[in-house]
Scaffold this active site. Sequence first.
Site, PDB file in Angstrom:
ATOM      1  N   SER A  48       0.838  -1.205   0.000  1.00 34.99           N
ATOM      2  CA  SER A  48       0.000   0.000   0.000  1.00 34.99           C
ATOM      3  C   SER A  48       0.868   1.249   0.000  1.00 34.99           C
ATOM      4  CB  SER A  48      -0.914   0.013   1.227  1.00 34.99           C
ATOM      5  OG  SER A  48      -0.162   0.184   2.415  1.00 34.99           O
TER       6      SER A  48
ATOM      7  N   CYS B 108      -0.511   7.743  -2.932  1.00 37.08           N
ATOM      8  CA  CYS B 108      -1.592   8.605  -3.421  1.00 37.08           C
ATOM      9  C   CYS B 108      -1.040   9.782  -4.219  1.00 37.08           C
ATOM     10  CB  CYS B 108      -2.448   9.088  -2.260  1.00 37.08           C
ATOM     11  SG  CYS B 108      -1.540  10.010  -0.984  1.00 37.08           S
TER      12      CYS B 108
END
Length: 327
Positions: free
Chosen positions: A119, A150
């Site tokens: 992640s 992100c």
Amino acid sequence: MMRIAINGMGRIGRLLFRRLIDMDGIELVAVNDIMDSDNLAYLLKYDSIYGTFTGTVVHAPGAIVANGKNVKALQQKDPTLLPWKDLRVDVVLECSGSFSSREGAEQHLKAGARKVLLSTTGSADIPLLVYGFNQHVLTNEETIISPGGCMTNCSTHILYILNAIGIKSVQCNILHSYTSRQELVDAPHKQFRRGRAAAEAIIPVEIDLQQSLERLLPALKGKIASVSTRVPVANGAMADFTLQLEQETTRQEINKLFATAAANEYKGIIEYTEDPLVSLDIKGNTHSCVIDGTLTSVVGNHVKLIAWFDNEYGFTTRMIDLLGKMA
């Protein structure tokens, strides 16, 4: 049916749990975190950003039961001792942040998992696959992959598209909500600024965005600088790009470039808007970036471009997309 386990139940791990528990083609078989499972059940049910879980979630001995589905809850610090082989785990979502090197992630493989999806960006020897950009290079032989972060997922598409005009240099400033790696009250931290009270100050922090972008876009090596400015909000981010292009352009040309991309080959990855947005409006948005055409400005070959993104929901959407690709 893909059998999934999640290691690390922080913000990203818990949001993935919520999103995967009822997803077609996915069976969430286990989660692992050192926190007590009754505390985990509480945090899955009540979330300060996305609200109360719409279904049912309760704690049971050794398990979390969500919408009637039993998910094994483990508290194992050593990944090699996790029962991934017995549980026939296809993919471990490594969300703890503690096993992002190849050596660390391989511990899940030694425990019997077939594959690992991080992640975060991970070490340089782990394939970096940003969905919507280079996920097509994924082969069945890869056992550990990274989806980037992100900020990488927001920036890669923007710079790739603008480099069609030609980028001489770019400065990226990601105005980002505070995260768990900061402190709520002043405290010691190896990065001094991260130790300052996150909800009381605007805090510049060091990030590895430049290195990630140069891996993905080698033609821009030596042309990128980046910083993240943490601001006192709990969710959402605004990416501020200042670019010097190879040739002069116009505001209309830049906006048309992104509006066209969002409507065609980048549909679902990039969104284009001319609504007067603020960060709250991005909460729950599934796109990697939302180009705000009202804030585009151009002087000769100098361009200012602003993009919004939900640093949790948009990013987990790309992780789920990669899961589909892995399947």
